[in-house]
Scaffold this motif. Structure first.
Motif, short mmCIF file in Angstrom:
data_model
loop_
_atom_site.label_atom_id
_atom_site.label_comp_id
_atom_site.label_asym_id
_atom_site.label_seq_id
_atom_site.Cartn_x
_atom_site.Cartn_y
_atom_site.Cartn_z
N LYS A 51 0.84 -1.20 0.00
CA LYS A 51 0.00 0.00 0.00
C LYS A 51 0.87 1.25 0.00
CE LYS A 51 -3.93 2.20 2.10
NZ LYS A 51 -5.03 2.11 3.05
N GLN A 52 1.97 1.20 0.74
CA GLN A 52 2.91 2.33 0.75
C GLN A 52 3.51 2.54 -0.63
OE1 GLN A 52 6.16 1.83 3.48
NE2 GLN A 52 6.81 3.97 3.30
N GLU A 53 3.82 1.45 -1.31
CA GLU A 53 4.35 1.51 -2.68
C GLU A 53 3.34 2.17 -3.62
OE1 GLU A 53 6.86 0.67 -6.05
OE2 GLU A 53 7.29 0.60 -3.90
N VAL A 54 2.08 1.78 -3.48
CA VAL A 54 1.02 2.36 -4.31
C VAL A 54 0.91 3.85 -4.06
CG1 VAL A 54 -1.47 2.42 -4.71
CG2 VAL A 54 -0.30 0.23 -4.56
N ASN A 55 0.91 4.24 -2.79
CA ASN A 55 0.81 5.66 -2.45
C ASN A 55 1.99 6.46 -2.98
OD1 ASN A 55 -1.66 5.49 -1.15
ND2 ASN A 55 -0.73 4.98 0.81
N GLN A 56 3.18 5.87 -2.94
CA GLN A 56 4.36 6.55 -3.47
C GLN A 56 4.25 6.72 -4.98
OE1 GLN A 56 8.05 4.52 -2.80
NE2 GLN A 56 9.24 6.03 -3.91
N ARG A 57 3.83 5.66 -5.67
CA ARG A 57 3.68 5.73 -7.13
C ARG A 57 2.60 6.73 -7.53
NH1 ARG A 57 8.35 3.76 -8.96
NH2 ARG A 57 8.72 1.66 -8.23
N MET A 58 1.52 6.76 -6.74
CA MET A 58 0.44 7.70 -7.03
C MET A 58 0.94 9.13 -6.86
SD MET A 58 -3.25 8.12 -5.20
CE MET A 58 -4.28 7.03 -6.15
N SER A 59 1.70 9.36 -5.82
CA SER A 59 2.24 10.70 -5.56
C SER A 59 3.16 11.15 -6.70
CB SER A 59 3.01 10.69 -4.24
OG SER A 59 3.64 11.91 -4.03
N GLU A 60 4.00 10.24 -7.17
CA GLU A 60 4.90 10.57 -8.29
C GLU A 60 4.11 10.90 -9.55
OE1 GLU A 60 7.30 7.07 -8.62
OE2 GLU A 60 8.53 7.57 -6.88
N ALA A 61 3.10 10.09 -9.83
CA ALA A 61 2.29 10.32 -11.03
C ALA A 61 1.53 11.64 -10.93
CB ALA A 61 1.31 9.16 -11.24
N TYR A 62 0.93 11.90 -9.77
CA TYR A 62 0.21 13.16 -9.57
C TYR A 62 1.14 14.36 -9.77
CZ TYR A 62 -4.22 11.42 -7.61
OH TYR A 62 -5.44 10.86 -7.43
N SER A 63 2.33 14.26 -9.21
CA SER A 63 3.29 15.36 -9.30
C SER A 63 3.65 15.65 -10.76
CB SER A 63 4.55 15.01 -8.51
OG SER A 63 5.52 16.00 -8.64
N LYS A 64 3.91 14.60 -11.52
CA LYS A 64 4.29 14.79 -12.92
C LYS A 64 3.11 15.33 -13.74
CE LYS A 64 7.86 13.92 -14.67
NZ LYS A 64 9.01 14.78 -14.99
N ILE A 65 1.91 14.85 -13.45
CA ILE A 65 0.73 15.36 -14.15
C ILE A 65 0.54 16.83 -13.84
CG2 ILE A 65 -1.79 15.23 -14.27
CD1 ILE A 65 -1.45 12.15 -13.80
N ASP A 66 0.67 17.20 -12.57
CA ASP A 66 0.51 18.61 -12.18
C ASP A 66 1.56 19.49 -12.86
OD1 ASP A 66 -1.70 18.16 -10.60
OD2 ASP A 66 -0.55 17.95 -8.75
N ARG A 67 2.78 18.99 -12.94
CA ARG A 67 3.84 19.76 -13.61
C ARG A 67 3.55 19.93 -15.09
NH1 ARG A 67 8.73 16.76 -12.00
NH2 ARG A 67 7.67 16.43 -10.04
N ALA A 68 3.02 18.87 -15.73
CA ALA A 68 2.68 18.95 -17.15
C ALA A 68 1.56 19.97 -17.38
CB ALA A 68 2.27 17.57 -17.67
N VAL A 69 0.60 20.02 -16.47
CA VAL A 69 -0.48 21.01 -16.59
C VAL A 69 0.09 22.41 -16.42
CG1 VAL A 69 -2.55 21.89 -15.46
CG2 VAL A 69 -2.33 19.45 -15.90
#
Length: 101
Positions: A51-69
């Motif tokens: 679950k911690q791995e999932v949360n870390q991956r989600m955070s990374e993906a969110y961060s990159k999406i936000d930066r792209a926006v």
């Protein structure tokens, strides 16, 4: 071929932006795939570590999406849609026993 100096410069800028956009889009796809793999692993074998791995991956993906926006690579609605779909995918994979606590 560009006929004027300004048209040549615009062509160069367009190429630079195309390469930048391509890099952001590729990174978002890569991080999304890593997130989905982590979600599948968590669904198959729920544990605090996964679950911690999932949360870390989600955070990374969110961060990159936000930066792209922020950079104008994605429209804000597209960024929100991508993040919503990631969250929905994670929520649907959570075992029932984990949510009943």
């Amino acid at each position: 071929m560009a006929n004027s100096k300004s048209a040549l410069k615009r062509a160069q800028i367009a190429e630079r932006n195309r390469l930048r956009n391509k890099a952001y889009k590729s990174a978002v796809r890569t991080l999304t795939k890593k997130f989905l793999i982590a979600v599948d692993n968590y669904a198959a074998n729920p544990s605090p570590e996964s679950k911690q791995e999932v949360n870390q991956r989600m955070s990374e993906a969110y961060s990159k999406i936000d930066r792209a926006v922020k950079r104008g690579v994605f429209h804000p609605n597209k960024g929100a849609r991508k993040k919503s779909r990631l969250a929905k995918r994670f929520k649907s994979s959570v075992p029932e026993t984990a949510t009943a606590s």
